[in-house]
Design a protein around this motif. Structure first.
Motif, PDB file in Angstrom:
ATOM      1  N   TYR A 176       4.997 -32.589  22.672  1.00  8.42           N
ATOM      2  CA  TYR A 176       4.309 -33.038  23.882  1.00  8.42           C
ATOM      3  C   TYR A 176       3.112 -33.913  23.505  1.00  8.42           C
ATOM      4  O   TYR A 176       2.876 -34.959  24.118  1.00  8.42           O
ATOM      5  CB  TYR A 176       3.854 -31.834  24.708  1.00  8.42           C
ATOM      6  N   LEU A 177       2.367 -33.510  22.489  1.00 10.63           N
ATOM      7  CA  LEU A 177       1.197 -34.277  22.075  1.00 10.63           C
ATOM      8  C   LEU A 177       1.596 -35.636  21.514  1.00 10.63           C
ATOM      9  O   LEU A 177       0.915 -36.643  21.764  1.00 10.63           O
ATOM     10  CB  LEU A 177       0.404 -33.487  21.027  1.00 10.63           C
ATOM     11  N   VAL A 178       2.691 -35.695  20.755  1.00  9.48           N
ATOM     12  CA  VAL A 178       3.160 -36.967  20.194  1.00  9.48           C
ATOM     13  C   VAL A 178       3.461 -37.965  21.304  1.00  9.48           C
ATOM     14  O   VAL A 178       3.013 -39.123  21.276  1.00  9.48           O
ATOM     15  CB  VAL A 178       4.418 -36.760  19.321  1.00  9.48           C
ATOM     16  N   VAL A 179       4.236 -37.527  22.289  1.00  8.70           N
ATOM     17  CA  VAL A 179       4.601 -38.417  23.386  1.00  8.70           C
ATOM     18  C   VAL A 179       3.367 -38.795  24.198  1.00  8.70           C
ATOM     19  O   VAL A 179       3.204 -39.959  24.602  1.00  8.70           O
ATOM     20  CB  VAL A 179       5.660 -37.763  24.291  1.00  8.70           C
ATOM     21  N   THR A 180       2.480 -37.828  24.413  1.00  6.98           N
ATOM     22  CA  THR A 180       1.286 -38.073  25.225  1.00  6.98           C
ATOM     23  C   THR A 180       0.365 -39.109  24.593  1.00  6.98           C
ATOM     24  O   THR A 180      -0.077 -40.053  25.258  1.00  6.98           O
ATOM     25  CB  THR A 180       0.515 -36.765  25.457  1.00  6.98           C
ATOM     26  N   VAL A 181       0.060 -38.956  23.294  1.00 10.92           N
ATOM     27  CA  VAL A 181      -0.868 -39.904  22.664  1.00 10.92           C
ATOM     28  C   VAL A 181      -0.244 -41.290  22.568  1.00 10.92           C
ATOM     29  O   VAL A 181      -0.943 -42.312  22.717  1.00 10.92           O
ATOM     30  CB  VAL A 181      -1.323 -39.408  21.271  1.00 10.92           C
ATOM     31  N   SER A 182       1.076 -41.356  22.327  1.00  5.92           N
ATOM     32  CA  SER A 182       1.745 -42.657  22.246  1.00  5.92           C
ATOM     33  C   SER A 182       1.744 -43.344  23.609  1.00  5.92           C
ATOM     34  O   SER A 182       1.453 -44.550  23.724  1.00  5.92           O
ATOM     35  CB  SER A 182       3.183 -42.477  21.752  1.00  5.92           C
ATOM     36  N   TRP A 183       2.070 -42.583  24.646  1.00  6.60           N
ATOM     37  CA  TRP A 183       2.066 -43.128  26.008  1.00  6.60           C
ATOM     38  C   TRP A 183       0.652 -43.580  26.395  1.00  6.60           C
ATOM     39  O   TRP A 183       0.469 -44.659  26.965  1.00  6.60           O
ATOM     40  CB  TRP A 183       2.566 -42.071  26.981  1.00  6.60           C
ATOM     41  N   THR A 184      -0.339 -42.741  26.083  1.00  2.00           N
ATOM     42  CA  THR A 184      -1.718 -43.059  26.447  1.00  2.00           C
ATOM     43  C   THR A 184      -2.187 -44.348  25.788  1.00  2.00           C
ATOM     44  O   THR A 184      -2.860 -45.173  26.421  1.00  2.00           O
ATOM     45  CB  THR A 184      -2.648 -41.902  26.049  1.00  2.00           C
ATOM     46  N   LEU A 185      -1.839 -44.542  24.520  1.00  2.00           N
ATOM     47  CA  LEU A 185      -2.223 -45.765  23.824  1.00  2.00           C
ATOM     48  C   LEU A 185      -1.612 -46.992  24.501  1.00  2.00           C
ATOM     49  O   LEU A 185      -2.316 -47.981  24.766  1.00  2.00           O
ATOM     50  CB  LEU A 185      -1.774 -45.703  22.361  1.00  2.00           C
ATOM     51  N   ALA A 186      -0.306 -46.931  24.787  1.00  2.00           N
ATOM     52  CA  ALA A 186       0.361 -48.058  25.440  1.00  2.00           C
ATOM     53  C   ALA A 186      -0.220 -48.315  26.827  1.00  2.00           C
ATOM     54  O   ALA A 186      -0.473 -49.461  27.221  1.00  2.00           O
ATOM     55  CB  ALA A 186       1.857 -47.789  25.536  1.00  2.00           C
ATOM     56  N   GLN A 187      -0.470 -47.242  27.576  1.00  2.00           N
ATOM     57  CA  GLN A 187      -1.002 -47.392  28.927  1.00  2.00           C
ATOM     58  C   GLN A 187      -2.413 -47.969  28.900  1.00  2.00           C
ATOM     59  O   GLN A 187      -2.751 -48.846  29.708  1.00  2.00           O
ATOM     60  CB  GLN A 187      -1.009 -46.031  29.628  1.00  2.00           C
ATOM     61  N   ARG A 188      -3.233 -47.503  27.959  1.00  2.00           N
ATOM     62  CA  ARG A 188      -4.593 -48.035  27.866  1.00  2.00           C
ATOM     63  C   ARG A 188      -4.590 -49.509  27.511  1.00  2.00           C
ATOM     64  O   ARG A 188      -5.421 -50.281  28.020  1.00  2.00           O
ATOM     65  CB  ARG A 188      -5.394 -47.264  26.820  1.00  2.00           C
ATOM     66  N   ALA A 189      -3.671 -49.912  26.639  1.00  2.00           N
ATOM     67  CA  ALA A 189      -3.597 -51.323  26.248  1.00  2.00           C
ATOM     68  C   ALA A 189      -3.252 -52.200  27.453  1.00  2.00           C
ATOM     69  O   ALA A 189      -3.842 -53.270  27.654  1.00  2.00           O
ATOM     70  CB  ALA A 189      -2.565 -51.502  25.140  1.00  2.00           C
ATOM     71  N   VAL A 190      -2.305 -51.725  28.264  1.00  2.00           N
ATOM     72  CA  VAL A 190      -1.911 -52.488  29.451  1.00  2.00           C
ATOM     73  C   VAL A 190      -3.049 -52.531  30.468  1.00  2.00           C
ATOM     74  O   VAL A 190      -3.381 -53.597  31.011  1.00  2.00           O
ATOM     75  CB  VAL A 190      -0.636 -51.873  30.083  1.00  2.00           C
ATOM     76  N   LEU A 191      -3.669 -51.385  30.727  1.00  2.00           N
ATOM     77  CA  LEU A 191      -4.716 -51.322  31.740  1.00  2.00           C
ATOM     78  C   LEU A 191      -6.003 -52.008  31.287  1.00  2.00           C
ATOM     79  O   LEU A 191      -6.756 -52.517  32.127  1.00  2.00           O
ATOM     80  CB  LEU A 191      -5.007 -49.862  32.101  1.00  2.00           C
ATOM     81  N   ARG A 192      -6.270 -52.046  29.983  1.00  2.00           N
ATOM     82  CA  ARG A 192      -7.460 -52.740  29.511  1.00  2.00           C
ATOM     83  C   ARG A 192      -7.343 -54.242  29.785  1.00  2.00           C
ATOM     84  O   ARG A 192      -8.337 -54.905  30.072  1.00  2.00           O
ATOM     85  CB  ARG A 192      -7.670 -52.475  28.016  1.00  2.00           C
ATOM     86  N   ARG A 193      -6.131 -54.768  29.697  1.00  2.00           N
ATOM     87  CA  ARG A 193      -5.923 -56.175  30.014  1.00  2.00           C
ATOM     88  C   ARG A 193      -6.103 -56.415  31.519  1.00  2.00           C
ATOM     89  O   ARG A 193      -6.569 -57.469  31.938  1.00  2.00           O
ATOM     90  CB  ARG A 193      -4.524 -56.626  29.580  1.00  2.00           C
ATOM     91  N   ARG A 194      -5.689 -55.409  32.308  1.00  2.00           N
ATOM     92  CA  ARG A 194      -5.810 -55.552  33.761  1.00  2.00           C
ATOM     93  C   ARG A 194      -7.236 -55.315  34.227  1.00  2.00           C
ATOM     94  O   ARG A 194      -7.710 -55.963  35.173  1.00  2.00           O
ATOM     95  CB  ARG A 194      -4.873 -54.534  34.426  1.00  2.00           C
ATOM     96  N   TYR A 195      -7.954 -54.386  33.562  1.00  2.00           N
ATOM     97  CA  TYR A 195      -9.323 -54.072  33.929  1.00  2.00           C
ATOM     98  C   TYR A 195     -10.207 -54.198  32.680  1.00  2.00           C
ATOM     99  O   TYR A 195     -10.645 -53.193  32.103  1.00  2.00           O
ATOM    100  CB  TYR A 195      -9.424 -52.656  34.499  1.00  2.00           C
ATOM    101  N   PRO A 196     -10.477 -55.423  32.251  1.00  2.00           N
ATOM    102  CA  PRO A 196     -11.273 -55.620  31.007  1.00  2.00           C
ATOM    103  C   PRO A 196     -12.714 -55.160  31.187  1.00  2.00           C
ATOM    104  O   PRO A 196     -13.266 -55.181  32.290  1.00  2.00           O
ATOM    105  CB  PRO A 196     -11.189 -57.129  30.795  1.00  2.00           C
ATOM    106  N   LEU A 197     -13.301 -54.730  30.086  1.00  2.00           N
ATOM    107  CA  LEU A 197     -14.701 -54.331  30.120  1.00  2.00           C
ATOM    108  C   LEU A 197     -15.594 -55.568  30.129  1.00  2.00           C
ATOM    109  O   LEU A 197     -15.244 -56.594  29.536  1.00  2.00           O
ATOM    110  CB  LEU A 197     -15.032 -53.465  28.903  1.00  2.00           C
ATOM    111  N   PRO A 198     -16.742 -55.495  30.786  1.00  2.00           N
ATOM    112  CA  PRO A 198     -17.644 -56.650  30.800  1.00  2.00           C
ATOM    113  C   PRO A 198     -18.179 -56.937  29.422  1.00  2.00           C
ATOM    114  O   PRO A 198     -18.300 -56.046  28.571  1.00  2.00           O
ATOM    115  CB  PRO A 198     -18.760 -56.201  31.762  1.00  2.00           C
ATOM    116  N   SER A 199     -18.503 -58.189  29.161  1.00  2.00           N
ATOM    117  CA  SER A 199     -19.048 -58.574  27.863  1.00  2.00           C
ATOM    118  C   SER A 199     -20.410 -57.929  27.676  1.00  2.00           C
ATOM    119  O   SER A 199     -21.227 -57.861  28.608  1.00  2.00           O
ATOM    120  CB  SER A 199     -19.185 -60.093  27.774  1.00  2.00           C
ATOM    121  N   GLN A 200     -20.636 -57.451  26.469  1.00  2.00           N
ATOM    122  CA  GLN A 200     -21.920 -56.782  26.168  1.00  2.00           C
ATOM    123  C   GLN A 200     -22.927 -57.807  25.659  1.00  2.00           C
ATOM    124  O   GLN A 200     -22.589 -58.740  24.991  1.00  2.00           O
ATOM    125  CB  GLN A 200     -21.700 -55.686  25.109  1.00  2.00           C
TER     126      GLN A 200
END
Length: 246
Positions: free
Chosen positions: A222-246
């Motif tokens: 369960y942890l293997v699938v969860t961390v892999s899914w989370t990484l892929a999902q974060r990569a997609v959502l970071r492109r959709r909701y980028p953080l402001p420039s510091q």
């Protein structure tokens, strides 16, 4: 005290057991003796799909927290000697921005609950008064009910060692990619700016691998699938909701 002896939790555990067992029977024609492991993976994917809206909310909250970070640092400077005023001003800022400092807690709670149920399902010889058939299941010869520590203590076989090595390597690779791609933003001032704090924050990425050593193989899957899914999902959502420039 055995909390699963309480009637509501007994019914919950029995329902989870029957659902997982039925799913493993469904996968037997294609997965043979690995059907229960495939069922755990399928359940994990379903859980992650259900949590996609929460992941989107997390990404939005992360974006907002990054945008509010300069204002929060300013409040900390102005009210450093007045903790009550600082708390009021901070809560007011979050309210004005329609944000919550607790955003992101739900996935952690859900993950803890699922891991807890899987942990219990693959440890108990009986579930709601009947024999636990899941204890007889394995993944390429590695018992789903044994943790790595249990497997080592009982004499680690080659097949079991390979399965656990793959599980831990995948978790560590995902943790390293996550650490490199999603580096924590450490402020110039405050507790997080203390020497060595960045190293502590980076080390937190690897806690899942440490935790996986102590749980049954089913929960580790369960942890293997969860961390892999989370990484892929974060990569997609970071492109959709980028953080402001510091």
């Amino acid at each position: 005290m055995d909390i699963f002896a309480l009637p509501p939790l007994t019914l919950l555990l029995d329902g989870a057991y029957r659902a997982l067992l039925a799913l493993s029977y469904l996968f037997e024609p294609v997965a043979s003796t690995n059907a229960a492991a495939l069922a755990v993976v399928a359940v994990t994917v379903v859980v992650r799909i259900v949590l996609i809206p929460v992941g989107i909310s997390q990404a939005k909250a992360e974006q907002m927290r990054a945008r509010l970070a300069p204002k929060l640092r300013d409040l900390q400077k102005r009210h450093a000697k007045d903790r009550e005023r600082l708390q009021r001003e901070t809560l007011a800022l979050y309210k004005d921005e329609n944000a919550s400092p607790l955003a992101g807690c739900l996935p952690l709670i859900v993950q803890a609950a699922v891991v807890g149920v899987l942990y219990t399902l693959f440890l108990r010889p009986e579930i709601a008064g009947h024999p636990n058939e899941l204890l007889a299941q394995d993944l390429f010869g590695a018992p789903l009910g044994d943790s790595l520590l249990t497997a080592v203590g009982g004499g680690l076989t080659v097949s079991t060692g390979i399965v656990w090595a793959v599980v831990l390597v995948v978790i560590l690779i995902v943790a390293e990619i996550t650490r490199r791609v999603f580096r924590p933003q450490v402020p110039d001032e405050g507790p997080l700016a203390a020497p060595g704090m960045l190293g502590v924050l980076n080390a937190l990425h690897y806690l899942t691998a440490v935790f996986a050593v102590f749980v049954p193989l089913a929960a580790a899957l369960y942890l293997v699938v969860t961390v892999s899914w989370t990484l892929a999902q974060r990569a997609v959502l970071r492109r959709r909701y980028p953080l402001p420039s510091q």
